[in-house]
Scaffold this motif. Structure first.
Motif, PDB file in Angstrom:
ATOM      1  N   PHE A   1       0.826  -1.213   0.000  1.00  0.00           N
ATOM      2  CA  PHE A   1       0.000   0.000   0.000  1.00  0.00           C
ATOM      3  C   PHE A   1       0.863   1.267   0.000  1.00  0.00           C
ATOM      4  O   PHE A   1       2.083   1.191   0.122  1.00  0.00           O
ATOM      5  CB  PHE A   1      -0.928  -0.008   1.221  1.00  0.00           C
ATOM      6  N   THR A   2       0.185   2.410  -0.094  1.00  0.00           N
ATOM      7  CA  THR A   2       0.887   3.695  -0.241  1.00  0.00           C
ATOM      8  C   THR A   2       1.709   4.078   0.996  1.00  0.00           C
ATOM      9  O   THR A   2       1.418   3.645   2.114  1.00  0.00           O
ATOM     10  CB  THR A   2      -0.126   4.842  -0.470  1.00  0.00           C
TER      11      THR A   2
ATOM     12  N   ASP B   1       2.613   0.699   5.732  1.00  0.00           N
ATOM     13  CA  ASP B   1       3.870   1.376   5.420  1.00  0.00           C
ATOM     14  C   ASP B   1       4.557   1.865   6.699  1.00  0.00           C
ATOM     15  O   ASP B   1       5.764   1.702   6.879  1.00  0.00           O
ATOM     16  CB  ASP B   1       3.564   2.559   4.492  1.00  0.00           C
TER      17      ASP B   1
ATOM     18  N   ASN C   1       7.178   0.442  -1.811  1.00  0.00           N
ATOM     19  CA  ASN C   1       5.725   0.391  -1.906  1.00  0.00           C
ATOM     20  C   ASN C   1       5.364  -0.119  -3.302  1.00  0.00           C
ATOM     21  O   ASN C   1       5.529   0.589  -4.286  1.00  0.00           O
ATOM     22  CB  ASN C   1       5.127   1.786  -1.667  1.00  0.00           C
TER      23      ASN C   1
ATOM     24  N   LEU D   1       2.454  -0.909  -5.344  1.00  0.00           N
ATOM     25  CA  LEU D   1       1.022  -0.633  -5.213  1.00  0.00           C
ATOM     26  C   LEU D   1       0.163  -1.366  -6.234  1.00  0.00           C
ATOM     27  O   LEU D   1       0.604  -1.661  -7.323  1.00  0.00           O
ATOM     28  CB  LEU D   1       0.782   0.868  -5.393  1.00  0.00           C
TER      29      LEU D   1
ATOM     30  N   ALA E   1      -8.927   1.136   0.618  1.00  0.00           N
ATOM     31  CA  ALA E   1      -7.570   1.050   0.055  1.00  0.00           C
ATOM     32  C   ALA E   1      -7.485   0.013  -1.063  1.00  0.00           C
ATOM     33  O   ALA E   1      -6.425  -0.531  -1.334  1.00  0.00           O
ATOM     34  CB  ALA E   1      -6.574   0.738   1.161  1.00  0.00           C
TER      35      ALA E   1
ATOM     36  N   TYR F   1      -8.817   3.582  -3.417  1.00  0.00           N
ATOM     37  CA  TYR F   1      -7.495   4.222  -3.495  1.00  0.00           C
ATOM     38  C   TYR F   1      -6.448   3.113  -3.453  1.00  0.00           C
ATOM     39  O   TYR F   1      -6.781   1.952  -3.220  1.00  0.00           O
ATOM     40  CB  TYR F   1      -7.298   5.172  -2.311  1.00  0.00           C
ATOM     41  N   LYS F   2      -5.169   3.517  -3.612  1.00  0.00           N
ATOM     42  CA  LYS F   2      -4.111   2.492  -3.560  1.00  0.00           C
ATOM     43  C   LYS F   2      -3.499   2.373  -2.170  1.00  0.00           C
ATOM     44  O   LYS F   2      -2.452   1.763  -1.986  1.00  0.00           O
ATOM     45  CB  LYS F   2      -3.033   2.801  -4.598  1.00  0.00           C
ATOM     46  N   GLY F   3      -4.155   2.945  -1.229  1.00  0.00           N
ATOM     47  CA  GLY F   3      -3.674   2.897   0.147  1.00  0.00           C
ATOM     48  C   GLY F   3      -4.576   3.821   0.948  1.00  0.00           C
ATOM     49  O   GLY F   3      -5.164   4.765   0.413  1.00  0.00           O
TER      50      GLY F   3
ATOM     51  N   SER G   1      -3.800   5.904   3.165  1.00  0.00           N
ATOM     52  CA  SER G   1      -3.300   7.265   3.404  1.00  0.00           C
ATOM     53  C   SER G   1      -3.939   8.221   2.388  1.00  0.00           C
ATOM     54  O   SER G   1      -4.248   9.371   2.698  1.00  0.00           O
ATOM     55  CB  SER G   1      -1.769   7.328   3.336  1.00  0.00           C
ATOM     56  N   MET G   2      -4.165   7.729   1.144  1.00  0.00           N
ATOM     57  CA  MET G   2      -4.805   8.581   0.123  1.00  0.00           C
ATOM     58  C   MET G   2      -6.285   8.786   0.446  1.00  0.00           C
ATOM     59  O   MET G   2      -6.833   9.870   0.254  1.00  0.00           O
ATOM     60  CB  MET G   2      -4.661   7.945  -1.257  1.00  0.00           C
TER      61      MET G   2
END
Ligand code: ASP
Length: 328
Positions: free
Chosen positions: A37-38, A44, A67, A69, A158, A184-186, A188-189
């Motif tokens: 993931f991001t 992470d 990362n 992704l 995610a 999202y790709k993680g 955090s986004m």
């Protein structure tokens, strides 16, 4: 004669094994912790703490985080499954190891047979959080709002196979509501968009939500654990079971995996270094401050860890199949 051949073999085998042991870690090759993931998300963050702490027990080796992704963790998992089994490429993954087999129609790897298991790290409860501008001030109000807004509610995750995806699926099914899912790709986004008000709600690990809840940048509504959490900002939140969603419990465990075929001595060296990290008070304090709970039971053992993942696959597969979600 047989005895001579046997002793020769013992000597040679021991000789080869010790050459293998001496060569790990290789001086000119970093150890890469592959994260699905991001950067800035919970997996992470854990990997970066591990990278820092692993250096010393691995004799000053360079440990880096990559990362990789996409596909809800499948890209990173495939990358590690195909990497050289020399101990220099490790996967830091979570409950997704157990949900991917059901969520991905044709996985290019076998989570139980393509990896060396190196033990579980910690477990993290999740929190249902919403953007700060939501009017709902508690779970009851949130649930009433979701029931009227239905697919106008934007729920982040995610990506297929992530913990936030699994939690979101279970939450929608328990509430009998379909929200609009934004991937999202993680996480955090997803959190960035929640902070900006572009999405409404998210079910996310406390290791990612806690600081935003404390600074009141997001609203917190409930936890996915089966008991209340101890952190000041979380302790008054109801569990989803108390909020009326019977049997709802998700705990995000993380583990360490290497490509299949790791030489025994490399495995032992890596395992020893990882156990040193996971019992380091500074490392533990960092994880627990964010609501994670270090695993100290038998699942820290590779064999038990693998048995646990097999049980998790058996637990989640029918639930995911019933929800009818797949990725190609
Ligand atoms: N662990 C993922 C991340 O670090 C999030 C998730 O699985 O929901 O982004």
């Amino acid at each position: 004669m047989r005895a001579v051949i046997h002793s020769l073999c013992v000597l040679l085998c021991w000789g080869f094994a010790s050459v293998g042991a001496q060569t790990f870690p290789l001086k000119d090759k970093p150890i890469t912790l592959v994260v699905p993931f991001t950067a800035g998300g919970p997996t992470d963050r854990l990997a970066r703490d591990m990278a820092e702490a692993l250096r010393k027990p691995l004799g000053g080796a360079t440990v880096v985080v990559e990362n990789a992704l996409g596909a809800g963790g499948a890209i990173a998992t495939q990358k590690v499954a195909r990497a050289a089994p020399d101990g220099h490429t490790l996967l830091i993954h979570h409950i997704g190891m157990a949900t991917m087999p059901a969520l991905i129609r044709k996985p290019s790897f076998d989570v139980l047979n393509d990896f060396e298991y190196l033990g579980m790290i910690h477990e993290v409860p999740m929190t249902i959080v919403g953007r700060a501008s939501l009017e709902a001030n508690d779970y009851k109000q949130l649930s009433a709002w979701v029931a009227t807004q239905k697919d106008k509610v934007n729920l982040g995750n995610a990506g297929i196979g992530s913990a936030s995806h699994l939690c979101g699926l279970l939450w929608q099914s328990a509430m009998r509501t379909e929200m609009t899912t934004i991937q999202y790709k993680g996480v955090s986004m997803a959190m960035t968009d929640l902070l900006g008000g572009q999405i409404d709600v998210l079910c996310d690990q406390t290791t990612n939500t806690l600081t935003y809840i404390e600074s009141k940048k997001v609203k917190a509504y409930a936890v996915t654990s089966n008991k209340h959490l101890s952190q000041a900002a979380l302790k008054d939140l109801p569990t989803l079971q108390e909020a009326g969603l019977k049997g709802f419990q998700v705990s995000v465990w993380h583990g360490v995996y290497a490509p299949k075929g790791l030489p025994e001595q490399t495995k032992a060296k890596l395992y020893g270094a990882l156990r040193t990290v996971f019992s380091d008070p500074r490392f533990i304090q960092k994880q627990e401050a964010l609501g994670a709970v270090m695993v100290i039971d038998k699942r820290t053992d590779p064999v038990e860890h693998k048995k646990f993942v097999a049980a998790e696959i058996a637990k989640w597969t029918p639930i995911i199949k019933a929800a009818g979600v797949y990725a190609d």
